[in-house]
Design a protein around this motif. Structure first.
Motif, PDB file in Angstrom:
ATOM      1  N   ASN A   1       0.840  -1.057   0.075  1.00  0.00           N
ATOM      2  CA  ASN A   1      -0.036  -0.059  -0.042  1.00  0.00           C
ATOM      3  C   ASN A   1       1.023   1.281  -0.076  1.00  0.00           C
ATOM      4  O   ASN A   1       1.639   1.381   0.988  1.00  0.00           O
ATOM      5  N   GLU A   2       0.615   2.207  -0.990  1.00  0.00           N
ATOM      6  CA  GLU A   2       1.600   3.220  -1.110  1.00  0.00           C
ATOM      7  C   GLU A   2       1.170   4.367  -0.293  1.00  0.00           C
ATOM      8  O   GLU A   2       2.205   4.777   0.206  1.00  0.00           O
ATOM      9  N   VAL A   3       0.105   4.389   0.218  1.00  0.00           N
ATOM     10  CA  VAL A   3      -0.096   5.605   1.452  1.00  0.00           C
ATOM     11  C   VAL A   3       0.251   4.959   2.684  1.00  0.00           C
ATOM     12  O   VAL A   3       1.208   5.846   3.262  1.00  0.00           O
TER      13      VAL A   3
ATOM     14  N   LEU B   1       4.152   5.591   2.669  1.00  0.00           N
ATOM     15  CA  LEU B   1       4.627   6.979   2.868  1.00  0.00           C
ATOM     16  C   LEU B   1       4.446   7.496   4.189  1.00  0.00           C
ATOM     17  O   LEU B   1       5.458   8.143   4.670  1.00  0.00           O
ATOM     18  N   ARG B   2       3.399   6.719   4.962  1.00  0.00           N
ATOM     19  CA  ARG B   2       3.227   7.213   6.310  1.00  0.00           C
ATOM     20  C   ARG B   2       4.441   6.602   7.006  1.00  0.00           C
ATOM     21  O   ARG B   2       5.060   7.178   7.829  1.00  0.00           O
ATOM     22  N   PHE B   3       4.863   5.357   6.802  1.00  0.00           N
ATOM     23  CA  PHE B   3       6.113   4.599   7.647  1.00  0.00           C
ATOM     24  C   PHE B   3       7.176   5.407   7.218  1.00  0.00           C
ATOM     25  O   PHE B   3       8.144   5.778   7.879  1.00  0.00           O
TER      26      PHE B   3
ATOM     27  N   ILE C   1       7.285  10.871  -3.308  1.00  0.00           N
ATOM     28  CA  ILE C   1       6.320  10.478  -4.199  1.00  0.00           C
ATOM     29  C   ILE C   1       6.956  10.488  -5.581  1.00  0.00           C
ATOM     30  O   ILE C   1       6.578   9.587  -6.409  1.00  0.00           O
ATOM     31  N   GLN C   2       7.878  11.624  -5.867  1.00  0.00           N
ATOM     32  CA  GLN C   2       8.253  11.223  -7.099  1.00  0.00           C
ATOM     33  C   GLN C   2       9.303  10.222  -7.309  1.00  0.00           C
ATOM     34  O   GLN C   2       9.192   9.690  -8.377  1.00  0.00           O
ATOM     35  N   LEU C   3       9.752   9.595  -6.387  1.00  0.00           N
ATOM     36  CA  LEU C   3      10.634   8.402  -6.365  1.00  0.00           C
ATOM     37  C   LEU C   3       9.781   7.176  -6.406  1.00  0.00           C
ATOM     38  O   LEU C   3       9.932   6.335  -7.256  1.00  0.00           O
ATOM     39  N   LEU C   4       8.569   7.291  -5.915  1.00  0.00           N
ATOM     40  CA  LEU C   4       7.591   6.213  -6.251  1.00  0.00           C
ATOM     41  C   LEU C   4       6.814   6.008  -7.514  1.00  0.00           C
ATOM     42  O   LEU C   4       6.676   4.976  -8.246  1.00  0.00           O
TER      43      LEU C   4
END
Length: 153
Positions: A117-119, A122-124, A141-144
């Motif tokens: 899960n991408e969200v 990002l939180r972690f 986010i750009q890296l993702l």
């Protein structure tokens, strides 16, 4: 190994096999004194060294709790967190052996969490990588997006 019936220390191994993807050994034993048969499960201990130098045993439950906080409010099943914790443990054992730095455990969590899960990732990552500003989030986010971009070659 103590016999559960007579407490004798004398037993012989009848059968051994690896379980839990090779991280444990299940042994079927027979007591030499009373003949009782019993099973033992032997695991190798994975030690985690924290930043302050304290060493503790690796805990899947701690991984599940930490990742669970990042997944709070998202549609991530509990079973997926258990699988992730198992994957992290196996990955850390394979690359670091019997002792690993806590920082390396965090790094091992990032990739499977990103796939889950991408969200939550990002939180972690925001806590793990100590994000200080919105720019840090934008960079991640750009890296993702770079990782998700299809290869057109």
């Amino acid at each position: 190994m103590l016999c559960p019936s007579c407490r004798s220390e004398q037993s012989r191994v009848l059968d051994s096999r690896t379980v839990e993807s090779g991280s444990a050994i299940r042994r079927r034993r027979e007591c030499s004194r009373c003949g009782t048969r019993f099973t033992t499960l032997e695991r190798s201990i994975l030690l985690v060294t924290k930043r302050n130098g304290v060493t503790e045993e690796f805990s899947r439950e701690k991984v599940i709790r930490g990742v669970g906080r990042a997944c709070q409010g998202l549609d991530v099943p509990e079973d997926a967190l258990k699988v992730l914790a198992h994957e992290v443990e196996q990955s850390v054992r394979a690359t670091h052996g019997a002792q690993v730095a806590a920082n390396d455990v965090g790094l091992a969590i990032l990739e499977p969490l990103r796939k889950l899960n991408e969200v939550a990732y990002l939180r972690f990552a925001s806590v793990y990588k100590s994000f200080r500003s919105a720019d840090d989030f934008e960079n991640e986010i750009q890296l993702l997006r770079t990782l998700e971009a299809p290869d057109l070659s």
